[in-house]
Design a protein around this motif. Structure first.
Motif, PDB file in Angstrom:
ATOM      1  N   LEU A   1     -36.228  34.748  -2.122  1.00  0.00           N
ATOM      2  CA  LEU A   1     -37.163  34.131  -3.059  1.00  0.00           C
ATOM      3  C   LEU A   1     -36.498  32.984  -3.816  1.00  0.00           C
ATOM      4  CD1 LEU A   1     -39.935  33.975  -4.286  1.00  0.00           C
ATOM      5  CD2 LEU A   1     -39.328  35.887  -5.795  1.00  0.00           C
ATOM      6  N   VAL A   2     -35.263  33.183  -4.266  1.00  0.00           N
ATOM      7  CA  VAL A   2     -34.529  32.115  -4.952  1.00  0.00           C
ATOM      8  C   VAL A   2     -34.346  30.923  -4.006  1.00  0.00           C
ATOM      9  CG1 VAL A   2     -32.256  31.487  -5.887  1.00  0.00           C
ATOM     10  CG2 VAL A   2     -33.409  33.566  -6.678  1.00  0.00           C
ATOM     11  N   THR A   3     -33.992  31.186  -2.761  1.00  0.00           N
ATOM     12  CA  THR A   3     -33.823  30.123  -1.773  1.00  0.00           C
ATOM     13  C   THR A   3     -35.122  29.352  -1.579  1.00  0.00           C
ATOM     14  OG1 THR A   3     -32.112  31.362  -0.608  1.00  0.00           O
ATOM     15  CG2 THR A   3     -33.262  29.652   0.653  1.00  0.00           C
ATOM     16  N   SER A   4     -36.204  30.074  -1.445  1.00  0.00           N
ATOM     17  CA  SER A   4     -37.510  29.446  -1.247  1.00  0.00           C
ATOM     18  C   SER A   4     -37.880  28.558  -2.435  1.00  0.00           C
ATOM     19  CB  SER A   4     -38.575  30.522  -1.033  1.00  0.00           C
ATOM     20  OG  SER A   4     -39.802  29.935  -0.708  1.00  0.00           O
ATOM     21  N   GLU A   5     -37.664  29.056  -3.637  1.00  0.00           N
ATOM     22  CA  GLU A   5     -38.014  28.279  -4.830  1.00  0.00           C
ATOM     23  C   GLU A   5     -37.131  27.041  -4.977  1.00  0.00           C
ATOM     24  OE1 GLU A   5     -40.654  28.633  -6.494  1.00  0.00           O
ATOM     25  OE2 GLU A   5     -41.267  30.598  -5.769  1.00  0.00           O
ATOM     26  N   LEU A   6     -35.818  27.193  -4.769  1.00  0.00           N
ATOM     27  CA  LEU A   6     -34.923  26.043  -4.906  1.00  0.00           C
ATOM     28  C   LEU A   6     -35.219  24.973  -3.861  1.00  0.00           C
ATOM     29  CD1 LEU A   6     -31.479  27.709  -5.726  1.00  0.00           C
ATOM     30  CD2 LEU A   6     -33.019  26.493  -7.294  1.00  0.00           C
ATOM     31  N   THR A   7     -35.456  25.376  -2.623  1.00  0.00           N
ATOM     32  CA  THR A   7     -35.722  24.383  -1.578  1.00  0.00           C
ATOM     33  C   THR A   7     -37.099  23.742  -1.760  1.00  0.00           C
ATOM     34  OG1 THR A   7     -36.399  26.151  -0.047  1.00  0.00           O
ATOM     35  CG2 THR A   7     -34.127  25.356   0.121  1.00  0.00           C
ATOM     36  N   THR A   8     -38.081  24.524  -2.154  1.00  0.00           N
ATOM     37  CA  THR A   8     -39.412  23.961  -2.413  1.00  0.00           C
ATOM     38  C   THR A   8     -39.353  22.953  -3.549  1.00  0.00           C
ATOM     39  OG1 THR A   8     -40.526  25.940  -1.606  1.00  0.00           O
ATOM     40  CG2 THR A   8     -41.785  24.510  -3.074  1.00  0.00           C
ATOM     41  N   ASN A   9     -38.636  23.291  -4.620  1.00  0.00           N
ATOM     42  CA  ASN A   9     -38.494  22.358  -5.741  1.00  0.00           C
ATOM     43  C   ASN A   9     -37.761  21.088  -5.323  1.00  0.00           C
ATOM     44  OD1 ASN A   9     -39.878  24.053  -7.440  1.00  0.00           O
ATOM     45  ND2 ASN A   9     -38.058  24.827  -8.488  1.00  0.00           N
ATOM     46  N   ALA A  10     -36.749  21.220  -4.459  1.00  0.00           N
ATOM     47  CA  ALA A  10     -36.026  20.034  -3.982  1.00  0.00           C
ATOM     48  C   ALA A  10     -36.964  19.115  -3.206  1.00  0.00           C
ATOM     49  CB  ALA A  10     -34.840  20.455  -3.104  1.00  0.00           C
ATOM     50  N   ILE A  11     -37.854  19.698  -2.427  1.00  0.00           N
ATOM     51  CA  ILE A  11     -38.800  18.902  -1.645  1.00  0.00           C
ATOM     52  C   ILE A  11     -39.871  18.281  -2.542  1.00  0.00           C
ATOM     53  CG2 ILE A  11     -40.609  19.042   0.119  1.00  0.00           C
ATOM     54  CD1 ILE A  11     -38.795  21.248   1.442  1.00  0.00           C
ATOM     55  N   LEU A  12     -40.467  19.093  -3.414  1.00  0.00           N
ATOM     56  CA  LEU A  12     -41.582  18.619  -4.234  1.00  0.00           C
ATOM     57  C   LEU A  12     -41.157  17.695  -5.377  1.00  0.00           C
ATOM     58  CD1 LEU A  12     -43.745  21.860  -4.575  1.00  0.00           C
ATOM     59  CD2 LEU A  12     -44.120  19.892  -3.058  1.00  0.00           C
ATOM     60  N   HIS A  13     -40.010  17.976  -5.984  1.00  0.00           N
ATOM     61  CA  HIS A  13     -39.623  17.250  -7.193  1.00  0.00           C
ATOM     62  C   HIS A  13     -38.331  16.458  -7.055  1.00  0.00           C
ATOM     63  CE1 HIS A  13     -42.712  19.665  -9.056  1.00  0.00           C
ATOM     64  NE2 HIS A  13     -42.086  20.775  -8.702  1.00  0.00           N
ATOM     65  N   GLY A  14     -37.563  16.705  -5.999  1.00  0.00           N
ATOM     66  CA  GLY A  14     -36.247  16.078  -5.891  1.00  0.00           C
ATOM     67  C   GLY A  14     -36.077  15.088  -4.763  1.00  0.00           C
ATOM     68  N   GLY A  15     -37.136  14.776  -4.073  1.00  0.00           N
ATOM     69  CA  GLY A  15     -37.020  13.795  -2.999  1.00  0.00           C
ATOM     70  C   GLY A  15     -36.478  14.348  -1.698  1.00  0.00           C
ATOM     71  N   GLY A  16     -36.424  15.666  -1.568  1.00  0.00           N
ATOM     72  CA  GLY A  16     -35.968  16.286  -0.325  1.00  0.00           C
ATOM     73  C   GLY A  16     -34.631  16.988  -0.468  1.00  0.00           C
ATOM     74  N   ILE A  17     -34.348  17.840   0.482  1.00  0.00           N
ATOM     75  CA  ILE A  17     -33.095  18.593   0.508  1.00  0.00           C
ATOM     76  C   ILE A  17     -32.007  17.699   1.097  1.00  0.00           C
ATOM     77  CG2 ILE A  17     -31.909  20.616   1.475  1.00  0.00           C
ATOM     78  CD1 ILE A  17     -34.753  21.883   1.766  1.00  0.00           C
ATOM     79  N   THR A  18     -30.944  17.480   0.335  1.00  0.00           N
ATOM     80  CA  THR A  18     -29.838  16.665   0.833  1.00  0.00           C
ATOM     81  C   THR A  18     -28.611  17.500   1.151  1.00  0.00           C
ATOM     82  OG1 THR A  18     -29.061  16.197  -1.414  1.00  0.00           O
ATOM     83  CG2 THR A  18     -30.617  14.625  -0.426  1.00  0.00           C
ATOM     84  N   GLY A  19     -28.616  18.759   0.748  1.00  0.00           N
ATOM     85  CA  GLY A  19     -27.512  19.656   1.043  1.00  0.00           C
ATOM     86  C   GLY A  19     -27.915  21.093   0.822  1.00  0.00           C
ATOM     87  N   PHE A  20     -27.268  21.970   1.558  1.00  0.00           N
ATOM     88  CA  PHE A  20     -27.597  23.393   1.461  1.00  0.00           C
ATOM     89  C   PHE A  20     -26.357  24.190   1.800  1.00  0.00           C
ATOM     90  CE2 PHE A  20     -30.419  26.938   1.367  1.00  0.00           C
ATOM     91  CZ  PHE A  20     -29.907  27.841   2.276  1.00  0.00           C
ATOM     92  N   ASP A  21     -26.116  25.265   1.041  1.00  0.00           N
ATOM     93  CA  ASP A  21     -24.967  26.122   1.293  1.00  0.00           C
ATOM     94  C   ASP A  21     -25.321  27.533   0.869  1.00  0.00           C
ATOM     95  OD1 ASP A  21     -22.217  26.658   1.998  1.00  0.00           O
ATOM     96  OD2 ASP A  21     -21.798  26.815  -0.136  1.00  0.00           O
ATOM     97  N   VAL A  22     -24.827  28.512   1.594  1.00  0.00           N
ATOM     98  CA  VAL A  22     -25.008  29.908   1.220  1.00  0.00           C
ATOM     99  C   VAL A  22     -23.710  30.643   1.512  1.00  0.00           C
ATOM    100  CG1 VAL A  22     -26.032  30.513   3.453  1.00  0.00           C
ATOM    101  CG2 VAL A  22     -26.458  31.972   1.486  1.00  0.00           C
ATOM    102  N   ASP A  23     -23.337  31.547   0.618  1.00  0.00           N
ATOM    103  CA  ASP A  23     -22.146  32.361   0.820  1.00  0.00           C
ATOM    104  C   ASP A  23     -22.367  33.700   0.121  1.00  0.00           C
ATOM    105  OD1 ASP A  23     -19.676  33.058   1.794  1.00  0.00           O
ATOM    106  OD2 ASP A  23     -18.546  31.879   0.354  1.00  0.00           O
ATOM    107  N   VAL A  24     -21.556  34.657   0.493  1.00  0.00           N
ATOM    108  CA  VAL A  24     -21.637  35.995  -0.089  1.00  0.00           C
ATOM    109  C   VAL A  24     -20.225  36.439  -0.426  1.00  0.00           C
ATOM    110  CG1 VAL A  24     -22.345  38.388   0.263  1.00  0.00           C
ATOM    111  CG2 VAL A  24     -23.594  36.554   1.396  1.00  0.00           C
ATOM    112  N   ASP A  25     -20.073  37.020  -1.610  1.00  0.00           N
ATOM    113  CA  ASP A  25     -18.825  37.694  -1.960  1.00  0.00           C
ATOM    114  C   ASP A  25     -19.200  38.907  -2.793  1.00  0.00           C
ATOM    115  OD1 ASP A  25     -19.256  36.827  -4.620  1.00  0.00           O
ATOM    116  OD2 ASP A  25     -17.966  35.089  -4.355  1.00  0.00           O
ATOM    117  N   SER A  26     -18.222  39.568  -3.343  1.00  0.00           N
ATOM    118  CA  SER A  26     -18.509  40.796  -4.085  1.00  0.00           C
ATOM    119  C   SER A  26     -19.364  40.545  -5.322  1.00  0.00           C
ATOM    120  CB  SER A  26     -17.206  41.488  -4.479  1.00  0.00           C
ATOM    121  OG  SER A  26     -16.428  40.622  -5.291  1.00  0.00           O
TER     122      SER A  26
END
Length: 143
Positions: free
Chosen positions: A55-80
């Motif tokens: 859900l966080v990913t969906s909201e951040l990417t949607t906001n980048a498209i709608l309000h930020g002129g598009g996604i220019t970078g994306f990263d995901v990682d997992v740690d403890s």
């Protein structure tokens, strides 16, 4: 929180794959990366964590498209500490929470994404990029 330091201009996947252009692609990337990294690092990742991260990913990417002129970078990682999702866009504008109602009443579309990100994330950082734009990083805690 807005970071005062400038970070690099490229926020890309740490793997040699093309960056997602749409929220659905970003969600699929998060599902794959989280599953792979949790398995490889023996980190438990429950269903609730995955749902929140998606859900966080969906909201951040949607906001980048709608309000930020598009996604220019994306990263995901997992740690403890959790699932860390970073999305960059072309806008220097900070995200804001819109009022839940306006002159048209509660049926107004939009304006709920940023509060969702803030509610589900433990740590949120907004960093200006040297080439313009910003990167928003949100950490969804493991449950």
């Amino acid at each position: 929180m807005r970071d005062k330091h400038r970070t690099s201009c490229s926020a890309t996947l740490r793997e040699p794959r093309r960056q997602p252009c749409r929220p659905a692609e970003a969600r699929r990337t998060v599902e794959r990366v989280v599953a792979e990294r949790c398995r490889a690092r023996a980190i438990p990742c429950g269903e609730a964590t995955m749902e929140d991260a998606l859900l966080v990913t969906s909201e951040l990417t949607t906001n980048a498209i709608l309000h930020g002129g598009g996604i220019t970078g994306f990263d995901v990682d997992v740690d403890s500490g959790g699932v860390r999702v970073s999305v960059s866009d072309n806008s220097d504008e900070l995200p804001v929470a819109a009022a839940p109602v306006d002159e048209r009443g509660p049926t107004r579309l939009g304006g709920r994404g940023w509060p969702i990100v803030c509610r589900l994330s433990r740590d949120i950082r907004v960093a200006q990029l040297p080439c313009g734009g910003k990167r928003i990083t949100a950490v969804v805690p493991l449950h």
